[in-house]
Design an enzyme around this catalytic site. Structure first.
Site, short mmCIF file in Angstrom:
data_model
loop_
_atom_site.label_atom_id
_atom_site.label_comp_id
_atom_site.label_asym_id
_atom_site.label_seq_id
_atom_site.Cartn_x
_atom_site.Cartn_y
_atom_site.Cartn_z
N HIS A 113 34.60 89.51 -62.17
CA HIS A 113 33.76 88.51 -62.84
C HIS A 113 33.25 87.48 -61.82
CE1 HIS A 113 35.05 90.46 -66.50
NE2 HIS A 113 36.32 90.28 -66.13
N GLU A 127 39.23 83.66 -66.59
CA GLU A 127 39.77 84.76 -65.80
C GLU A 127 39.18 84.79 -64.40
OE1 GLU A 127 39.78 89.63 -65.54
OE2 GLU A 127 38.92 88.65 -67.32
N HIS A 180 41.92 91.74 -61.61
CA HIS A 180 41.59 91.15 -62.90
C HIS A 180 42.84 90.59 -63.56
CE1 HIS A 180 37.40 92.76 -63.55
NE2 HIS A 180 37.79 93.51 -62.53
N GLU A 246 45.28 94.82 -63.26
CA GLU A 246 45.34 93.71 -64.22
C GLU A 246 46.68 93.00 -64.01
OE1 GLU A 246 42.99 92.83 -66.31
OE2 GLU A 246 41.77 94.58 -66.84
#
Length: 282
Positions: A113, A127, A180, A246
Site C-alpha cells: 500500500h 496498514e 503486509h 502478513e
C-alpha cells in the site's frame, strides 16, 4: 521473582552441558479478550505472544519467556539454532550476522500500500504505515549479511501494483518479498503469521513457508499457514521467487497493539530477514 532468575542462571550452564531441560512450574490461563496470562512458580510473568491454538493447545513462546526472565535470545538462521544467554554472556554481535558467509544477492522489499491506498485501518492506525516501518527495519539486517536491498517505496507514496514488480524484474532481483498486515471481518480473535505464494509448485512457495516459520520463531506468534494466491498481482508478475508476508491481524486489538510496538516490529523484521537469508543460503 529475582531469586527465581538467579536460580535459573546458576542452573542453566550445567543443565545445558548435560543436555537436560530446565523444568519450571509454568502455567498459562486464558482471560477475557483471548489473552493468555503466564505465571512461573506462581509469579506473574510479563509475556506477549502466548495464545491457545484452535486445537486447544496452550502455546508459550520461548523467546518471550526467556527475555522476561532476563536472558538474551538470539537466532542463527544458517544453522537454525536458538541461543539463550545469561546476563553478560551474550556475544557482542548476533551469531548469525555473518553465519554462512556474505550473501551476494539482490532482494526487493515491498511495503504494501502507500499514499492514498491506506490498506487496512483500525484504531486510527493505517496498514501502510506499519508495513513501511517493518520493512525499514529489515533492510539493515539484510545489508549486514551482504545483501543488496531495494525497496519499492521508502516514504508514504502511492506505487502501482505492476510498478512494484516492474522494479524487481528490471533489477533482475533474486527475491521479491511483499510486507503486509492482516485483518479479518469474520474472526475478531484471529492472530498469527500468514504467508502466500503464487502456487505450491513455484520456488516462491518454499520462500513463503520459510518466511512464515522464521517469523513465528522470532516473535512467538501463531500460525495462520501458507496459501496459494495466484490472484495477487505482485506474486503473479514477479519473474523471481516471490512471497507475501502478513505480519499479524490489525483487526484483533491485542495483536494491533503488538504491531504498533517498535520492539515487536524489530522481531518481525528479524524473522523476515532470517527467512530471506535462510532461503538464499539453502
Amino acid at each position: 521473582m529475582e531469586s527465581l532468575k538467579k536460580t535459573i542462571k546458576k542452573l542453566f550452564a550445567p543443565l545445558s552441558a548435560l543436555s537436560l531441560i530446565l523444568a519450571l512450574t509454568l502455567t498459562a490461563t486464558a482471560s477475557g479478550g483471548g489473552r493468555v496470562a503466564v505465571q512461573v512458580d506462581g509469579d506473574p510473568l510479563n509475556v506477549s505472544g502466548a495464545y491457545i491454538s484452535q486445537s486447544g493447545t496452550t502455546m508459550v513462546p520461548l523467546r518471550a519467556v526467556a527475555e522476561a526472565l532476563g536472558f538474551t535470545v538470539t537466532w542463527n538462521a544458517a544453522t537454525r539454532t536458538v541461543g539463550i544467554w545469561s546476563e553478560g554472556s551474550a556475544p557482542a554481535e548476533e551469531p548469525d550476522a555473518g553465519a554462512g558467509g556474505a550473501v551476494n544477492a539482490v532482494v526487493v522489499l515491498d511495503p504494501g500500500h502507500g499514499g492514498s491506498n491506506t490498506g487496512a485501518s483500525y484504531g486510527g492506525v493505517n496498514e501502510k504505515d506499519l508495513n513501511l516501518a517493518i520493512a525499514k527495519k529489515v533492510v539493515p539486517l539484510l545489508e549486514a549479511a551482504g545483501v543488496k536491498v531495494t525497496m519499492t517505496r521508502t516514504t508514504d507514496k502511492s506505487v502501482g501494483l505492476y510498478q512494484r514488480t516492474d522494479l524487481a524484474n528490471g533489477l533482475g532481483a533474486d527475491l521479491f518479498v511483499s510486507i503486509h498486515c492482516n485483518a479479518s471481518t469474520s474472526n475478531l480473535k484471529a492472530t498469527g503469521i500468514y504467508t502466500a505464494a503464487y502456487s505450491a509448485s513455484v520456488p516462491g512457495w518454499r520462500l513463503a513457508q520459510t518466511l512464515r516459520k522464521s517469523m513465528m520463531a522470532a516473535t512467538g506468534a501463531g500460525d495462520m499457514g501458507t496459501e496459494a494466491r495466484p490472484d495477487l498481482a505482485v506474486l503473479r508478475t514477479s519473474k523471481m521467487p516471490a512471497a507475501l508476508a502478513e505480519c499479524g491481524f490489525m483487526s484483533t486489538p491485542a495483536e494491533l497493539a503488538l504491531l504498533r510496538d517498535s520492539a515487536y516490529q524489530a522481531k518481525l523484521a528479524r524473522g523476515i530477514a532470517d527467512g530471506i537469508l535462510s532461503y538464499l543460503r539453502g
